[in-house]
Design an enzyme around this catalytic site. Structure first.
Site, PDB file in Angstrom:
ATOM      1  N   SER A  54       0.837  -1.205   0.000  1.00 14.50           N
ATOM      2  CA  SER A  54       0.000   0.000   0.000  1.00 14.50           C
ATOM      3  C   SER A  54       0.864   1.245   0.000  1.00 14.50           C
ATOM      4  O   SER A  54       1.847   1.333   0.746  1.00 14.50           O
ATOM      5  CB  SER A  54      -0.910   0.012   1.224  1.00 14.50           C
ATOM      6  OG  SER A  54      -1.817  -1.056   1.152  1.00 14.50           O
ATOM      7  N   CYS A  69       7.001   0.754   6.158  1.00 13.34           N
ATOM      8  CA  CYS A  69       6.688   0.579   4.732  1.00 13.34           C
ATOM      9  C   CYS A  69       7.900   0.586   3.804  1.00 13.34           C
ATOM     10  O   CYS A  69       8.030  -0.274   2.928  1.00 13.34           O
ATOM     11  CB  CYS A  69       5.712   1.651   4.278  1.00 13.34           C
ATOM     12  SG  CYS A  69       4.216   1.717   5.264  1.00 13.34           S
ATOM     13  N   GLN A  72       9.835  -2.566   4.081  1.00  7.93           N
ATOM     14  CA  GLN A  72       9.100  -3.698   3.483  1.00  7.93           C
ATOM     15  C   GLN A  72       9.152  -3.648   1.963  1.00  7.93           C
ATOM     16  O   GLN A  72       9.296  -4.681   1.304  1.00  7.93           O
ATOM     17  CB  GLN A  72       7.641  -3.675   3.936  1.00  7.93           C
ATOM     18  CG  GLN A  72       7.449  -4.029   5.400  1.00  7.93           C
ATOM     19  CD  GLN A  72       5.985  -4.053   5.766  1.00  7.93           C
ATOM     20  OE1 GLN A  72       5.236  -3.143   5.417  1.00  7.93           O
ATOM     21  NE2 GLN A  72       5.555  -5.089   6.452  1.00  7.93           N
ATOM     22  N   ARG A  96      -3.596   4.131   4.339  1.00  2.00           N
ATOM     23  CA  ARG A  96      -4.685   3.139   4.525  1.00  2.00           C
ATOM     24  C   ARG A  96      -5.993   3.678   3.947  1.00  2.00           C
ATOM     25  O   ARG A  96      -7.066   3.532   4.513  1.00  2.00           O
ATOM     26  CB  ARG A  96      -4.868   2.775   6.001  1.00  2.00           C
ATOM     27  CG  ARG A  96      -3.657   2.094   6.597  1.00  2.00           C
ATOM     28  CD  ARG A  96      -3.904   1.556   7.990  1.00  2.00           C
ATOM     29  NE  ARG A  96      -2.689   0.968   8.523  1.00  2.00           N
ATOM     30  CZ  ARG A  96      -2.233   1.175   9.761  1.00  2.00           C
ATOM     31  NH1 ARG A  96      -2.909   1.916  10.603  1.00  2.00           N
ATOM     32  NH2 ARG A  96      -1.132   0.607  10.153  1.00  2.00           N
ATOM     33  N   THR A 116      -2.310   5.177  15.880  1.00  2.00           N
ATOM     34  CA  THR A 116      -2.737   5.323  14.477  1.00  2.00           C
ATOM     35  C   THR A 116      -4.249   5.141  14.325  1.00  2.00           C
ATOM     36  O   THR A 116      -4.890   5.850  13.549  1.00  2.00           O
ATOM     37  CB  THR A 116      -2.020   4.292  13.583  1.00  2.00           C
ATOM     38  OG1 THR A 116      -2.085   3.019  14.214  1.00  2.00           O
ATOM     39  CG2 THR A 116      -0.591   4.663  13.335  1.00  2.00           C
ATOM     40  N   ASP A 128      -9.184   1.399   9.003  1.00  2.00           N
ATOM     41  CA  ASP A 128      -8.522   1.068   7.731  1.00  2.00           C
ATOM     42  C   ASP A 128      -9.562   1.195   6.625  1.00  2.00           C
ATOM     43  O   ASP A 128     -10.557   0.478   6.624  1.00  2.00           O
ATOM     44  CB  ASP A 128      -7.971  -0.369   7.812  1.00  2.00           C
ATOM     45  CG  ASP A 128      -7.021  -0.700   6.673  1.00  2.00           C
ATOM     46  OD1 ASP A 128      -7.078  -0.022   5.626  1.00  2.00           O
ATOM     47  OD2 ASP A 128      -6.227  -1.648   6.827  1.00  2.00           O
ATOM     48  N   ARG A 130      -8.945   0.782   3.383  1.00  2.00           N
ATOM     49  CA  ARG A 130      -8.501   0.161   2.130  1.00  2.00           C
ATOM     50  C   ARG A 130      -9.442  -0.942   1.646  1.00  2.00           C
ATOM     51  O   ARG A 130     -10.069  -1.617   2.446  1.00  2.00           O
ATOM     52  CB  ARG A 130      -7.108  -0.456   2.292  1.00  2.00           C
ATOM     53  CG  ARG A 130      -5.998   0.556   2.362  1.00  2.00           C
ATOM     54  CD  ARG A 130      -4.679  -0.101   2.682  1.00  2.00           C
ATOM     55  NE  ARG A 130      -4.655  -0.655   4.027  1.00  2.00           N
ATOM     56  CZ  ARG A 130      -3.623  -1.295   4.559  1.00  2.00           C
ATOM     57  NH1 ARG A 130      -2.531  -1.483   3.836  1.00  2.00           N
ATOM     58  NH2 ARG A 130      -3.672  -1.743   5.794  1.00  2.00           N
ATOM     59  N   THR A 151       3.389 -10.713   3.555  1.00  2.00           N
ATOM     60  CA  THR A 151       2.561  -9.799   4.341  1.00  2.00           C
ATOM     61  C   THR A 151       2.487 -10.251   5.786  1.00  2.00           C
ATOM     62  O   THR A 151       2.705 -11.433   6.089  1.00  2.00           O
ATOM     63  CB  THR A 151       1.129  -9.714   3.770  1.00  2.00           C
ATOM     64  OG1 THR A 151       0.414  -8.683   4.460  1.00  2.00           O
ATOM     65  CG2 THR A 151       0.359 -11.016   3.915  1.00  2.00           C
TER      66      THR A 151
HETATM   67  N1  GTP Z   1      -4.033   6.445   8.324  1.00  2.00           N
HETATM   68  C1  GTP Z   1      -2.748   6.158   8.528  1.00  2.00           C
HETATM   69  N2  GTP Z   1      -2.111   5.412   7.586  1.00  2.00           N
HETATM   70  C2  GTP Z   1      -0.823   5.129   7.805  1.00  2.00           C
HETATM   71  C3  GTP Z   1      -0.114   5.567   8.935  1.00  2.00           C
HETATM   72  N3  GTP Z   1       1.150   5.118   8.836  1.00  2.00           N
HETATM   73  C4  GTP Z   1       1.227   4.415   7.685  1.00  2.00           C
HETATM   74  N4  GTP Z   1       0.043   4.428   7.054  1.00  2.00           N
HETATM   75  C5  GTP Z   1      -0.359   3.753   5.821  1.00  2.00           C
HETATM   76  O1  GTP Z   1      -0.500   2.396   6.118  1.00  2.00           O
HETATM   77  C6  GTP Z   1      -0.391   1.641   4.920  1.00  2.00           C
HETATM   78  C7  GTP Z   1       0.459   0.433   5.203  1.00  2.00           C
HETATM   79  O2  GTP Z   1      -0.251  -0.322   6.137  1.00  2.00           O
HETATM   80  P1  GTP Z   1       0.401  -1.196   7.253  1.00  2.00           P
HETATM   81  O3  GTP Z   1      -0.623  -1.397   8.318  1.00  2.00           O
HETATM   82  O4  GTP Z   1       1.741  -0.630   7.665  1.00  2.00           O
HETATM   83  O5  GTP Z   1       0.734  -2.553   6.586  1.00  2.00           O
HETATM   84  P2  GTP Z   1      -0.227  -3.472   5.725  1.00  2.00           P
HETATM   85  O6  GTP Z   1      -0.084  -3.036   4.298  1.00  2.00           O
HETATM   86  O7  GTP Z   1      -1.607  -3.475   6.280  1.00  2.00           O
HETATM   87  O8  GTP Z   1       0.348  -4.913   6.004  1.00  2.00           O
HETATM   88  P3  GTP Z   1       1.717  -5.596   5.504  1.00  2.00           P
HETATM   89  O9  GTP Z   1       1.373  -6.363   4.264  1.00  2.00           O
HETATM   90  O10 GTP Z   1       2.095  -6.497   6.600  1.00  2.00           O
HETATM   91  O11 GTP Z   1       2.710  -4.493   5.251  1.00  2.00           O
HETATM   92  C8  GTP Z   1       0.145   2.598   3.876  1.00  2.00           C
HETATM   93  O12 GTP Z   1      -0.939   2.984   3.035  1.00  2.00           O
HETATM   94  C9  GTP Z   1       0.617   3.790   4.691  1.00  2.00           C
HETATM   95  O13 GTP Z   1       0.542   5.012   3.976  1.00  2.00           O
HETATM   96  C10 GTP Z   1      -0.810   6.351   9.892  1.00  2.00           C
HETATM   97  O14 GTP Z   1      -0.280   6.753  10.915  1.00  2.00           O
HETATM   98  N5  GTP Z   1      -2.117   6.608   9.633  1.00  2.00           N
HETATM   99 ZN    ZN Z   2       4.357   3.828   5.873  1.00  2.00          ZN
END
Ligand code: GTP
Ligand code: ZN
Length: 218
Positions: A54, A69, A72, A96, A116, A128, A130, A151
């Site tokens: 993401s 991120c 990763q 997200r 968060t 979230d 997404r 993931t």
């Molecule tokens: N709303 C919000 N989004 C965040 C924040 N920090 C990172 N993100 C977003 O979180 C997303 C990544 O989500 P993560 O929860 O780190 O990981 P994931 O994609 O769900 O899971 P993995 O596959 O394990 O990486 C990206 O779109 C980032 O821009 C925050 O503090 N607030």
């Molecule tokens: Zn990030």
């Protein structure tokens, strides 16, 4: 709503090797996503090492340590090239799904002590926002049916399985933990059910490439 379409593709040399970049777009909203492909993924019987990543401008491009991120992304691209074949979907759902400016608003609330999820809720969003189903459509358009998914997020696995993508294995992606993102990772584990494995030396940050310690100013 019409499904996303594969519109164009080209070579993309990277520091991890020569990828193909494939551009996807929704015909109505013009919303764009991309996939990076490494090697020959045409044999759909053979599971493909895959990552749904993401968008995180701050982590992926601006070297932020607030999340995992960027680490990763680099690790996934390296593992895919080392595997000889694979796909990284760059899922353009910044913050997200709340967008970049709202993510910065959420960061401002985090500066005041919120985690968060609390920050997202205070701004009127779900924890979230997404929707990963578009990623299954992109796998379909690429002919990818079986994946080993890089993931820690169980929701990505569930959504792929429900959409008919066979996730034969979850490949953990625990990298980049540092003093600034320990709480962020804790919140993912405790409140979102992510499979996070903390490393033993939480406050050291190692370069994911050479394992050298990265100096920190605080
Ligand atoms: N709303 C919000 N989004 C965040 C924040 N920090 C990172 N993100 C977003 O979180 C997303 C990544 O989500 P993560 O929860 O780190 O990981 P994931 O994609 O769900 O899971 P993995 O596959 O394990 O990486 C990206 O779109 C980032 O821009 C925050 O503090 N607030
Ligand atoms: Zn990030």
């Amino acid at each position: 709503m019409p499904k996303i379409q594969l519109v164009t593709q080209a070579n993309l040399p990277t520091k991890f090797g020569l990828f193909r970049i494939v551009g996807f777009q929704f015909p109505d909203s013009k919303k764009e996503h991309v996939a990076l492909i490494y090697g020959d993924i045409s044999n759909s019987d053979e599971p493909v090492l895959a990552r749904i990543h993401s968008e995180c401008l701050t982590g992926d491009a601006l070297h932020s340590l607030k999340c995992d991120c960027g680490f990763q992304l680099e690790t996934a691209l390296r593992q895919i090239s080392q595997a000889g074949r694979g796909v990284l979907i760059y899922h353009r759902e910044e913050g997200r799904g709340i967008g970049l400016i709202n993510k910065i608003r959420a960061y401002a609330l985090q500066d005041q002590g919120m985690d968060t999820i609390e920050a997202n809720l205070a701004l009127g969003f779900a924890a979230d926002e997404r929707n990963f189903s578009v990623c299954a459509d992109m796998f379909d358009l690429l002919g990818v049916k079986k994946v080993r998914l890089l993931t820690n997020n169980p929701n990505k696995i569930d959504t792929m399985k429900k959409a008919g993508i066979n996730v034969v294995e979850r490949v953990p992606l625990n990298v980049g933990e540092n003093r600034y993102n320990t709480e962020y990772l804790d919140t993912k584990a405790k409140k979102m059910g992510h499979f996070i494995v903390h490393n033993n030396e939480k406050h050291r940050l190692q370069c994911p490439h050479c394992q050298e310690e990265i100096p920190q100013s605080k």
